[in-house]
Design a protein around this motif. Structure first.
Motif, PDB file in Angstrom:
ATOM      1  N   ASN A 194       0.836  -1.205   0.000  1.00 25.28           N
ATOM      2  CA  ASN A 194       0.000   0.000   0.000  1.00 25.28           C
ATOM      3  C   ASN A 194       0.867   1.250   0.000  1.00 25.28           C
ATOM      4  N   LEU A 195       1.988   1.165   0.711  1.00 25.78           N
ATOM      5  CA  LEU A 195       2.885   2.318   0.831  1.00 25.78           C
ATOM      6  C   LEU A 195       4.324   1.861   0.634  1.00 25.78           C
ATOM      7  N   TYR A 196       5.051   2.569  -0.227  1.00 23.39           N
ATOM      8  CA  TYR A 196       6.468   2.267  -0.475  1.00 23.39           C
ATOM      9  C   TYR A 196       7.257   3.543  -0.219  1.00 23.39           C
ATOM     10  N   ILE A 197       8.188   3.495   0.717  1.00 20.23           N
ATOM     11  CA  ILE A 197       8.990   4.677   1.043  1.00 20.23           C
ATOM     12  C   ILE A 197      10.424   4.436   0.588  1.00 20.23           C
ATOM     13  N   ALA A 198      10.892   5.272  -0.349  1.00 18.35           N
ATOM     14  CA  ALA A 198      12.233   5.098  -0.922  1.00 18.35           C
ATOM     15  C   ALA A 198      13.152   6.166  -0.355  1.00 18.35           C
ATOM     16  N   VAL A 199      14.211   5.733   0.289  1.00 21.72           N
ATOM     17  CA  VAL A 199      15.157   6.669   0.900  1.00 21.72           C
ATOM     18  C   VAL A 199      16.499   6.555   0.195  1.00 21.72           C
ATOM     19  N   GLY A 200      16.962   7.667  -0.417  1.00 23.58           N
ATOM     20  CA  GLY A 200      18.268   7.639  -1.081  1.00 23.58           C
ATOM     21  C   GLY A 200      18.320   6.700  -2.260  1.00 23.58           C
ATOM     22  N   ILE A 201      17.197   6.606  -2.973  1.00 27.65           N
ATOM     23  CA  ILE A 201      17.110   5.767  -4.184  1.00 27.65           C
ATOM     24  C   ILE A 201      16.810   6.705  -5.349  1.00 27.65           C
ATOM     25  N   SER A 202      17.588   6.596  -6.432  1.00 22.85           N
ATOM     26  CA  SER A 202      17.434   7.563  -7.524  1.00 22.85           C
ATOM     27  C   SER A 202      16.163   7.335  -8.335  1.00 22.85           C
TER      28      SER A 202
END
Ligand SMILES: Cc1cc2nc3c(=O)[nH]c(=O)nc-3n(C[C@H](O)[C@H](O)[C@H](O)COP(=O)(O)OP(=O)(O)OC[C@H]3O[C@@H](n4cnc5c(N)ncnc54)[C@H](O)[C@@H]3O)c2cc1C
Lengths: 319, 248
Positions: free
Chosen positions: A255-263
């Motif tokens: 439902n939710l995808y959080i991308a940290v430091g991904i281009s």
């Protein structure tokens, strides 16, 4: 004639994908004017399946099925389909179901469509929409055989409540000799898996090194989320391969995808695009992920993520 | 040990996906084709069996003449011979049936296929092929060792992995893990030169029929713009995820 569905359980309890598959089978049964029969293997209480539209449960209890075996499970499903005269069989997209389905397709002489995302637009010809080119497109596919096998994508159709009461019948199919034998299972316990997670928190090369993953795990913890990573992160050995998501890694349909430091490279996005809501945290406002995301913060992960964890803790405390 | 590696000819991962002829056909215009990544991991593992255990390694593709450069690349990486079954690949079952004939004619002990092709993502050919052949089958295979006719494999499962013991004849659906990314081989000049001389056999199909038809394609609806939240106002993100997106 009923629609047959394989409802997977883990340690006796149904998985969410099983309830989703049951809901989906119910939608097909309604279109075809028939009922839903579910097959359970070593599940405890099957009455909950009634809430998702199941009319009848074929309950299989056999300790020989404790370890998953594609050939044995496919044989169970084949015998159930023949007993019920099922023309449509529904399975999920779990690793086990995807292992079993092609075996079952051959056993049943059934055409098989995998990664299906919607109820059939038509039942004659039987037409389904499925994901192709790793979420970059959809195909409208007809299954042309008498018996049809549908593999349902995760989190696409959703769980639909449909109050009915399911009758239960013990079912004891014969099992083929097993020639692929499980020696050991190495499964993380007490952690949400990427396959089952509603929320996934993912870290990329922007996190600079494996020593900085503490905040990713903390963020995942407050959210009850699974952790994932981009391909270079697993190639560099910062995180295990099992966390690599994307076109050549695991697919994510949370439902939710959080991308940290991904281009947000095209191969990464392809694999995670089936997620409903995407958030990106990145120092570079030009990072391609901002074009794919619903929400974004342009900022340094090392400042933003700790703040986000604090805000979430406050929010959770108020709930 | 005789190994057959199934090679799917797929658009490069960076390809833009478009359709032609009223959205009924994939538009190959300007698209670069490569060995399906899952198959490349399998081929590289096969080369290990060749070098360490004296296995023979052949590759096969079901497809038209346009797939030959991809087979040549597999030969340049080190496969001994290539076979192309001269027919358009229509669906998983048709391809599996054509491959089954090649496996039977060639008397292969081990068939290495990819867990899925990155074009149509069916994820069904290896399992169908194994079942048609009555061979053992391990999907999502991330490690494989063969000793005589016994095999040990590791399968990736949701949330972990599972070690299994089995025996030849065996079909696997392979993926990364069979070898590491850093083990993949870029063909060198010598490999490319040698590949030109290696046999690429074209065989006629059995004309197995497909069981599904992909009549039309569509692309996902365009996405709206990203909503940006100020880095100094992270609480607003929590608010949006709760009240607007309703995902937390
Ligand atoms: C055949 C093939 C298959 C592939 N399959 C996959 C796949 O399945 N999955 C996958 O992920 N990739 C895949 N890739 C790789 C892909 O092309 C990219 O190289 C990869 O996704 C980039 O990973 P990344 O975003 O972590 O790293 P980078 O591209 O290096 O991006 C790092 C990002 O972090 C940001 N950043 C830096 N410092 C900070 C900070 N302090 N705070 C916040 N942000 C910061 C930077 O601005 C940058 O945008 C594949 C490539 C090929 C060729």
């Amino acid at each position: 004639m009923s629609v047959l569905v394989y409802t997977e359980s883990d340690k006796g309890t149904f998985k969410k994908i099983a309830l989703e598959a049951a809901s989906y089978a119910k939608a097909i049964a309604d279109k075809m004017g028939t009922t839903v029969t579910a097959v359970t293997v070593n599940a405890d209480d099957t009455s909950v399946l009634g809430n998702y539209g199941v009319d009848k449960v074929l309950k299989v209890n056999d300790s020989n099925l404790d370890a998953f075996n594609a050939k044995s499970y496919a044989s169970v499903m084949q015998q159930a389909a023949e007993k019920e005269g099922a023309k449509v069989v529904v399975v999920s997209s779990s690793a086990d179901s995807k292992y079993m389905a092609p075996v079952l397709a051959v056993n049943l002489n059934a055409g098989y469509a995998s990664n299906v995302v919607e109820a059939p637009s038509n039942t004659s010809p039987f037409t389904v929409k499925r994901n192709v080119f790793t979420n970059k497109a959809f195909a409208n596919t007809t299954i042309d055989t008498d018996v049809k096998l549908v593999g349902l994508s995760k989190n696409a159709f959703g769980v639909v409540e449909n109050s009915a009461s399911a009758t239960e019948e013990a079912f004891s199919p014969s099992l083929p000799e097993s020639t692929v034998n499980v020696e050991s299972v190495d499964k993380v316990t007490g952690k949400v898996t990427i396959a089952d997670a509603e929320i996934v928190v993912s870290g990329g090369r922007g996190l600079k090194g494996p020593e900085n993953w503490g905040m990713i795990e903390d963020l995942a913890d407050v959210l009850g989320a699974a952790t994932a990573c981009s391909k270079p992160v697993s190639d560099l050995g910062w995180r295990p391969h099992s966390e690599h998501v994307g076109q050549t890694g695991k697919p994510v349909a949370s439902n939710l995808y959080i991308a940290v430091g991904i281009s947000g490279a095209i191969q990464h996005l392809a694999g995670i695009n089936a997620s409903k809501v995407k958030v990106v945290i990145n120092t570079d406002p030009e990072a391609p992920f901002f074009k794919a995301a619903d929400y974004g913060i342009v900022g340094d992960a090392f400042e933003v993520v700790p703040k986000l964890i604090e805000e979430l803790k406050t929010f959770k405390a108020q709930q | 040990m005789k190994i057959l590696v199934c090679i799917s000819h797929v658009p490069d991962t960076t390809s833009k996906i478009n359709f032609t002829d009223g959205d009924t056909k994939f538009d190959t215009n300007g698209v670069q084709f490569v060995i399906n990544p899952n198959d490349e991991f399998g081929l590289t593992r096969a080369m290990w069996f060749k070098e360490k255990q004296g296995a023979s390694v052949d590759v096969v593709n079901v497809g038209g003449a346009e797939t030959e450069p991809t087979l040549r690349k597999a030969l340049a990486i080190g496969a001994d011979t290539a076979t192309r079954v001269n027919t358009e690949a229509k669906d998983g079952m048709q391809v599996a049936k054509e491959l089954a004939k090649v496996v039977q004619d060639g008397g292969y002990d081990l068939v290495i296929a990819g867990r899925e092709s990155i074009d149509y993502n069916g994820g069904m050919v290896p399992g169908m092929l194994a079942t048609l052949l009555d061979a053992n089958f391990v999907n999502n295979c991330i490690s494989l060792e063969v000793d005589g006719t016994s095999a040990k494999a590791v399968r990736e499962i949701d949330g972990g992995k599972e070690s299994v013991s089995t025996s030849l004849p065996l079909v696997i659906g392979g993926q990364k893990g069979l070898v590491e990314e850093s083990d993949l081989r870029i063909p060198n000049m010598r490999g490319i030169m040698m590949a030109r001389k290696k046999p690429l056999n074209v065989v006629e199909p059995t004309n197995a029929s497909a069981e599904t038809t992909s009549a039309s394609f569509e692309k996902p609806a365009p996405k709206g713009d990203v909503k940006l939240v100020d880095a100094d106002n992270v609480g607003e993100l929590v608010n949006l995820l709760h009240n607007e997106a309703k995902v937390i």
